[in-house]
Design a protein around this motif. Structure first.
Motif, PDB file in Angstrom:
ATOM      1  N   UNK A 191       0.803  -1.219   0.000  1.00 21.96           N
ATOM      2  CA  UNK A 191       0.000   0.000   0.000  1.00 21.96           C
ATOM      3  C   UNK A 191       0.841   1.277   0.000  1.00 21.96           C
ATOM      4  N   UNK A 192       2.175   1.155   0.281  1.00 25.04           N
ATOM      5  CA  UNK A 192       3.044   2.335   0.303  1.00 25.04           C
ATOM      6  C   UNK A 192       3.857   2.490  -0.975  1.00 25.04           C
ATOM      7  N   UNK A 193       3.800   1.516  -1.861  1.00 26.19           N
ATOM      8  CA  UNK A 193       4.678   1.561  -3.034  1.00 26.19           C
ATOM      9  C   UNK A 193       4.307   2.674  -4.002  1.00 26.19           C
ATOM     10  N   UNK A 194       3.015   2.892  -4.178  1.00 29.39           N
ATOM     11  CA  UNK A 194       2.601   3.902  -5.149  1.00 29.39           C
ATOM     12  C   UNK A 194       3.054   5.297  -4.723  1.00 29.39           C
ATOM     13  N   UNK A 195       2.896   5.623  -3.442  1.00 35.11           N
ATOM     14  CA  UNK A 195       3.336   6.927  -2.965  1.00 35.11           C
ATOM     15  C   UNK A 195       4.850   7.093  -3.062  1.00 35.11           C
ATOM     16  N   UNK A 196       5.601   6.030  -2.779  1.00 36.35           N
ATOM     17  CA  UNK A 196       7.058   6.120  -2.888  1.00 36.35           C
ATOM     18  C   UNK A 196       7.477   6.317  -4.345  1.00 36.35           C
ATOM     19  N   UNK A 197       6.817   5.614  -5.261  1.00 38.05           N
ATOM     20  CA  UNK A 197       7.136   5.791  -6.681  1.00 38.05           C
ATOM     21  C   UNK A 197       6.800   7.201  -7.146  1.00 38.05           C
ATOM     22  N   UNK A 198       5.699   7.768  -6.644  1.00 38.30           N
ATOM     23  CA  UNK A 198       5.352   9.144  -7.011  1.00 38.30           C
ATOM     24  C   UNK A 198       6.424  10.115  -6.553  1.00 38.30           C
ATOM     25  N   UNK A 199       7.053   9.851  -5.371  1.00 41.03           N
ATOM     26  CA  UNK A 199       8.131  10.715  -4.904  1.00 41.03           C
ATOM     27  C   UNK A 199       9.402  10.574  -5.715  1.00 41.03           C
ATOM     28  N   UNK A 200       9.618   9.392  -6.299  1.00 38.28           N
ATOM     29  CA  UNK A 200      10.814   9.204  -7.120  1.00 38.28           C
ATOM     30  C   UNK A 200      10.695   9.863  -8.483  1.00 38.28           C
ATOM     31  N   UNK A 201       9.501   9.818  -9.061  1.00 39.09           N
ATOM     32  CA  UNK A 201       9.322  10.302 -10.432  1.00 39.09           C
ATOM     33  C   UNK A 201       9.340  11.822 -10.477  1.00 39.09           C
ATOM     34  N   UNK A 202       9.768  12.387 -11.604  1.00 35.43           N
ATOM     35  CA  UNK A 202       9.799  13.855 -11.718  1.00 35.43           C
ATOM     36  C   UNK A 202       8.395  14.443 -11.766  1.00 35.43           C
ATOM     37  N   UNK A 203       8.296  15.693 -11.347  1.00 34.43           N
ATOM     38  CA  UNK A 203       7.029  16.400 -11.385  1.00 34.43           C
ATOM     39  C   UNK A 203       6.672  16.751 -12.826  1.00 34.43           C
ATOM     40  N   UNK A 204       5.371  16.833 -13.088  1.00 38.44           N
ATOM     41  CA  UNK A 204       4.927  17.246 -14.416  1.00 38.44           C
ATOM     42  C   UNK A 204       4.291  16.117 -15.192  1.00 38.44           C
TER      43      UNK A 204
END
Length: 283
Positions: free
Chosen positions: A97-110
């Motif tokens: 359940x935490x993987x999606x949020x961690x991946x969002x933090x890794x990926x660039x904004x935009x």
């Protein structure tokens, strides 16, 4: 070897070279060209009519849906497997359940990061079990609702016979079918997209108890042998009959309640009261 932020950006950008980009550009240009041609024809016909009070015709309302289909088709050609394997390896140590949020933090904004995240949310490694169970419950509920809403022929015949026994039931049912037929023909004549559909079947009223089975037999499939007018939409007469019988069943055969519900939904016009319709005595 590339590491850190530059590696993240490279993996996110690796999704952009779609295998369908040339065909997608050609399809998009073809859709826009057809839409412009239809809009010019509709506007020219509207101007020639000379009726300034008439509503402006809809300008290719199907264009947005076609463009969205092309966007989904283009995205289906993205090369996503290397990116999914990399993101799964980077988040393997975390709870699901935490993987999606961690991946969002890794990926660039935009746009690049949002596009890359959109390919991750449906993979097995990033699906939230709670959301999956909630989605399954929603699908089960919709399936049960559809099952209750679809009336078989035996139930339709039983409800029609019960309808004929109710005061004003026969009159209300035939008036509903007549108004639906008239209203649908008017809308099809005004909308340019609907003019290209098959002709609306002729209106047929219910004549009485002896006519229940022949009436149900008259709700025939369309010319292609299907009971669907378009994808997921029943042919109009069958749809109208089921719509009325669903309201009749929900209100337990009480015709005033059925009539009030249809009037509130805008599916039936408000009939004048008997006091207004009857002439005063002596006149």
């Amino acid at each position: 070897m590339i590491h850190s932020d530059e590696k993240v950006r490279q993996m996110a950008r690796s999704l952009l070279p779609s295998k369908n980009r040339e065909a997608s550009r050609a399809a998009r240009a073809r859709i826009h060209r057809a839409a412009r041609q239809e809009v010019r024809q509709e506007l020219a016909q509207w101007l020639r009519s000379g009726d300034v009070e008439a509503d402006v015709p809809p300008c290719a309302p199907w264009e947005d849906a076609k463009i969205h289909q092309q966007v989904y088709w283009r995205q289906s050609g993205d090369k996503v497997n290397p990116f999914i394997r990399w993101a799964t390896a980077r988040t393997r140590h975390l709870p699901r359940e935490d993987r999606r949020g961690h991946a969002r933090g890794l990926l660039p904004r935009g746009v690049i990061g949002d596009h890359a995240l959109g390919h991750l949310v449906w993979t097995d490694a990033f699906r939230d079990p709670l959301q999956d169970r909630w989605r399954q419950r929603q699908l089960l509920r919709q399936k049960q609702q559809r099952k209750g809403a679809l009336l078989d022929r035996g139930e339709q015949a039983r409800l029609l016979r019960a309808l004929l026994l109710e005061p004003e039931g026969h009159r209300t049912f035939n008036r509903f079918l007549r108004e639906r037929y008239t209203g649908t023909r008017t809308l099809n004549g005004q909308a340019a997209a609907n003019r290209k559909l098959e002709a609306l079947p002729a209106h047929r009223p219910l004549l009485g108890v002896h006519d229940v089975n022949p009436f149900l037999d008259s709700l025939q499939p369309n010319a292609w042998g299907s009971r669907f007018h378009t994808w997921g939409t029943l042919t109009p007469p069958l749809h109208w009959v089921r719509l009325f019988l669903q309201r009749f069943k929900a209100h337990r055969g009480h015709i005033p309640s059925v009539r009030a519900a249809l009037e509130a939904e805008g599916l039936l016009s408000r009939a004048p009261s008997a006091a207004r319709a009857r002439k005063p005595p002596g006149r």
